[in-house]
Design an enzyme around this catalytic site. Structure first.
Site, PDB file in Angstrom:
ATOM      1  N   LYS A   1      30.626  10.977 -28.683  1.00 21.85           N
ATOM      2  CA  LYS A   1      30.857  12.317 -29.987  1.00 21.85           C
ATOM      3  C   LYS A   1      30.102  13.692 -29.824  1.00 21.85           C
ATOM      4  CE  LYS A   1      31.773   8.721 -33.946  1.00 21.85           C
ATOM      5  NZ  LYS A   1      31.167   8.105 -34.189  1.00 21.85           N
TER       6      LYS A   1
ATOM      7  N   ASP B   1      31.646  11.365 -41.112  1.00 19.90           N
ATOM      8  CA  ASP B   1      30.990  10.072 -41.114  1.00 19.90           C
ATOM      9  C   ASP B   1      30.298  10.163 -42.304  1.00 19.90           C
ATOM     10  OD1 ASP B   1      32.225   8.617 -39.498  1.00 19.90           O
ATOM     11  OD2 ASP B   1      30.609   9.517 -37.520  1.00 19.90           O
TER      12      ASP B   1
HETATM   13  P1  NAP Z   1      24.046   3.334 -31.568  1.00 18.35           P
HETATM   14  O1  NAP Z   1      24.225   4.650 -31.280  1.00 18.35           O
HETATM   15  O2  NAP Z   1      23.540   2.754 -29.995  1.00 18.35           O
HETATM   16  O3  NAP Z   1      22.121   3.147 -32.309  1.00 18.35           O
HETATM   17  C1  NAP Z   1      22.197   0.798 -32.025  1.00 18.35           C
HETATM   18  C2  NAP Z   1      21.276   1.657 -33.195  1.00 18.35           C
HETATM   19  O4  NAP Z   1      20.999  -0.159 -33.226  1.00 18.35           O
HETATM   20  C3  NAP Z   1      19.601   1.821 -32.600  1.00 18.35           C
HETATM   21  O5  NAP Z   1      18.555   2.670 -33.529  1.00 18.35           O
HETATM   22  C4  NAP Z   1      19.027   0.644 -32.334  1.00 18.35           C
HETATM   23  O6  NAP Z   1      17.704   0.903 -31.899  1.00 18.35           O
HETATM   24  C5  NAP Z   1      19.559  -0.495 -33.221  1.00 18.35           C
HETATM   25  N1  NAP Z   1      19.823  -1.997 -32.437  1.00 18.35           N
HETATM   26  C6  NAP Z   1      20.059  -2.614 -31.761  1.00 18.35           C
HETATM   27  N2  NAP Z   1      19.773  -3.383 -31.434  1.00 18.35           N
HETATM   28  C7  NAP Z   1      18.668  -3.562 -32.152  1.00 18.35           C
HETATM   29  C8  NAP Z   1      18.388  -5.182 -32.656  1.00 18.35           C
HETATM   30  N3  NAP Z   1      18.410  -5.985 -31.143  1.00 18.35           N
HETATM   31  N4  NAP Z   1      16.848  -5.374 -33.988  1.00 18.35           N
HETATM   32  C9  NAP Z   1      17.106  -4.121 -33.875  1.00 18.35           C
HETATM   33  N5  NAP Z   1      17.845  -2.904 -34.042  1.00 18.35           N
HETATM   34  C10 NAP Z   1      18.819  -2.568 -32.791  1.00 18.35           C
HETATM   35  O7  NAP Z   1      24.907   2.637 -32.221  1.00 18.35           O
HETATM   36  P2  NAP Z   1      26.390   3.817 -33.277  1.00 18.35           P
HETATM   37  O8  NAP Z   1      26.658   4.451 -32.656  1.00 18.35           O
HETATM   38  O9  NAP Z   1      24.542   4.162 -34.144  1.00 18.35           O
HETATM   39  O10 NAP Z   1      26.474   2.390 -34.260  1.00 18.35           O
HETATM   40  C11 NAP Z   1      25.719   1.177 -35.017  1.00 18.35           C
HETATM   41  C12 NAP Z   1      26.436   0.593 -35.563  1.00 18.35           C
HETATM   42  O11 NAP Z   1      26.929   0.969 -36.555  1.00 18.35           O
HETATM   43  C13 NAP Z   1      27.944  -0.275 -35.126  1.00 18.35           C
HETATM   44  O12 NAP Z   1      27.835  -1.768 -35.276  1.00 18.35           O
HETATM   45  C14 NAP Z   1      29.006   0.025 -35.236  1.00 18.35           C
HETATM   46  O13 NAP Z   1      29.746  -0.444 -35.647  1.00 18.35           O
HETATM   47  C15 NAP Z   1      28.613   0.834 -36.819  1.00 18.35           C
HETATM   48  N6  NAP Z   1      29.307   2.472 -37.236  1.00 18.35           N
HETATM   49  C16 NAP Z   1      30.222   1.840 -38.361  1.00 18.35           C
HETATM   50  C17 NAP Z   1      30.518   2.950 -39.087  1.00 18.35           C
HETATM   51  C18 NAP Z   1      31.653   2.173 -39.946  1.00 18.35           C
HETATM   52  O14 NAP Z   1      32.384   3.523 -40.070  1.00 18.35           O
HETATM   53  N7  NAP Z   1      31.437   1.366 -40.922  1.00 18.35           N
HETATM   54  C19 NAP Z   1      30.486   4.467 -38.605  1.00 18.35           C
HETATM   55  C20 NAP Z   1      30.035   4.060 -37.349  1.00 18.35           C
HETATM   56  C21 NAP Z   1      28.728   3.071 -36.803  1.00 18.35           C
HETATM   57  P3  NAP Z   1      16.246   1.635 -30.702  1.00 18.35           P
HETATM   58  O15 NAP Z   1      16.743   2.327 -31.159  1.00 18.35           O
HETATM   59  O16 NAP Z   1      15.309   0.424 -30.661  1.00 18.35           O
HETATM   60  O17 NAP Z   1      17.535   0.744 -29.439  1.00 18.35           O
END
Ligand code: NAP
Length: 505
Positions: free
Chosen positions: A290, A327
């Site tokens: 991205k 988004d």
């Molecule tokens: P990402 O960039 O990898 O970010 C992950 C986030 O989760 C970070 O803030 C991380 O914290 C936190 N995290 C991971 N494990 C954790 C834990 N055990 N306890 C607390 N915090 C934790 O991922 P992303 O792309 O943002 O995606 C995140 C979620 O959103 C995914 O499930 C994805 O499928 C969903 N999503 C949904 C949509 C939709 O259309 N509904 C769109 C986009 C994403 P740290 O910084 O501390 O590591």
């Protein structure tokens, strides 16, 4: 148009006939090497019971098959079965058997010359295929794609063959094995290839084989032709993406001659060369590209610049690529919808649903959180970002001029609870996971958990139990997909001519 050729993989003729009846392919390949030894000779009767042309194949172990008998036994078996009425017999590239070739001619079978390489795409592929064409009516290569560059070579080879076919214009089958090769299986018709192989449901006859129902119903692979417009999603990994299930039915509904498919990408320059070769019109972008994709864009929307990430690319004039991010819109639409419904139930005056001045908590500071933070700040919320890694919360809060705190400081203030809690971490995708187990909902919050798989997370269950209103991630997924779809459909109309979109409205 291409043919969907079902590989018959069962060990009995009865089960293979059942597959033929169930799946009604355009053609089928009988894999003698997968039949039980007691059934192999009886296979002579199969063509008379099949309504579609059959390929007779007895794949040796060194070519990826399961034949354990001797070379002589294999030749004898093929010789005998050739009188059964098969349409093709499969002989390997280097298989020099004048007797089998003569027998095939005598019995009216065409010869399919095939090449398998499980290590990669050979450097002299084009030359080898042209040599094979001298010894066969149909030429096939199934090659392991180790990455995007290998897939590009496959598409380039198919294009060169079409541009400069060998004498007699023998037909070509060219397939990439493994996850990186999947587009070659879907786009056979687009590339003018003779057929694409597929498996019965629940079976993978070769690495990366798709099942016939997926190829036929989701990708409409048998209907694609040179005019078909290609769209897709790039990422790594990407094969789990549900976006093809959103876009392809939409294309069908609008009568578009187009397809949306996943491209596993490990190298963006190779993908962009492929995009030019296939005349890709637009694509979605997912993890991990991205941000990296931005250096390939000619223009960026305001949202891309605000978030620093792009999830949608559309082809512009000439060789230009325009980047968008859907988004923000995808996140806001379901939220506004739920607030609007609540407002109308409460007979509140019409107008912008009340995000302005809402007290909001955002859990997470990853990629998705950036779009959420941009959307909430833009809508006038009083936002605090909470993250496990506090530095990331601080950096994001500074970018969007809002408050931040470490995740363990997210506690309920009984006097002044949050109006909105948005959960944007990946914690919750596995059963029982909860990013804030210590947070007790007051019952007043609206919880918006953007995880869509599973559709109900542990946090959502807890919020519901406390009497909160709850919104999951699926509506966001659909709303951001819908915004992408509108861009793709607009581009399709422009590139294909509006009148070609049968039934388009
Ligand atoms: P990402 O960039 O990898 O970010 C992950 C986030 O989760 C970070 O803030 C991380 O914290 C936190 N995290 C991971 N494990 C954790 C834990 N055990 N306890 C607390 N915090 C934790 O991922 P992303 O792309 O943002 O995606 C995140 C979620 O959103 C995914 O499930 C994805 O499928 C969903 N999503 C949904 C949509 C939709 O259309 N509904 C769109 C986009 C994403 P740290 O910084 O501390 O590591």
């Amino acid at each position: 148009m291409t043919r969907l050729c079902l590989t018959l993989t069962r060990d009995t003729l009865k089960a293979n006939l059942e597959d033929l009846r169930t799946y009604a392919p355009d053609m089928a390949e009988l894999r003698l090497d997968l039949l039980s030894p007691a059934e192999q000779r009886k296979a002579v009767s199969l063509p008379s019971q099949s309504s579609v042309p059959l390929i007779l194949t007895c794949r040796r172990r060194e070519d990826g098959g399961a034949w354990t008998g001797s070379a002589l036994e294999r030749e004898k078996l093929l010789w005998e079965l050739m009188e059964g009425g098969f349409a093709f017999v499969d002989l390997e590239e280097g298989e020099d058997s004048p007797l089998l070739a003569a027998r095939a001619r005598e019995q009216g079978l065409k010869i399919l010359r095939s090449l398998h390489d499980f290590e990669g795409v050979p450097v002299n592929l084009d030359e080898r295929l042209r040599n094979m064409a001298r010894k066969g009516d149909l030429v096939k290569a199934a090659l392991m794609c180790r990455g995007s560059a290998d897939l590009l070579r496959i598409f380039e080879t198919a294009a060169a063959w079409k541009e400069n076919p060998p004498s007699g214009s023998p037909q070509l089958i060219l397939l990439g094995m493994g996850p990186f090769g999947i587009p070659s299986r879907i786009l056979a018709g687009k590339m003018g290839l003779y057929l694409t192989f597929c498996s019965p449901e629940g079976v993978e006859a070769a690495p990366g084989h798709l099942d016939i129902n997926t190829l036929r119903s989701l990708y409409r692979a048998g209907e694609l032709d040179r005019e078909s417009k290609v769209f897709g999603i790039i990422g790594n990994p990407v094969l789990h993406s549900r976006s093809p299930e959103i876009h392809n039915p939409g294309f069908l509904r609008l009568g578009m001659n187009g397809v949306y498919l996943p491209f596993s990408v490990d190298d963006l320059p190779s993908f962009f060369k492929m995009a030019e070769l296939l005349d890709i019109q637009g694509f979605s972008v997912t993890v991990p590209y991205k941000e990296e994709i931005r250096s390939f864009l000619t223009e960026e929307s305001r949202d891309v610049r605000a978030i620093g990430a792009c999830n949608t690319v559309l082809k512009g004039e000439g060789k230009s690529w325009q980047g968008f991010n859907t988004d923000i819109q995808g996140f806001l639409e379901p939220l506004k919808q739920i607030l609007k419904e609540e407002a109308s139930q409460e007979n509140a005056p019409d107008g912008e649903p009340g995000l302005k001045n809402m007290k909001a908590a955002l859990i997470g500071a990853g990629g998705a959180a950036r779009a959420v933070a941009a959307a909430l700040v833009k809508s006038g919320c009083a936002l605090t970002i909470f993250n496990r890694n506090a530095h990331r919360a601080k950096a994001l809060a500074e970018q969007f001029s809002c408050l931040w705190a470490p995740l363990d400081e997210l506690v309920q203030n009984p006097k002044d609870p949050f109006d909105l809690v948005v959960q944007s971490t990946s914690c919750g995708m596995k059963p029982g996971e909860d990013p804030v187990p210590g947070y007790d909902f007051s019952g007043r919050e609206l919880l918006y958990d953007i995880i869509y798989s599973p559709p109900e997370t542990r946090l959502m269950e807890r919020a519901r139990a406390a009497g909160c209103r709850v919104l999951g991630g699926l509506p966001m997924l659909h709303a951001q997909g819908q915004a992408q779809f509108e861009g793709f459909a607009r581009l399709y109309r422009k590139s294909a001519g509006f009148d070609k979109a049968k039934g388009a409205s």
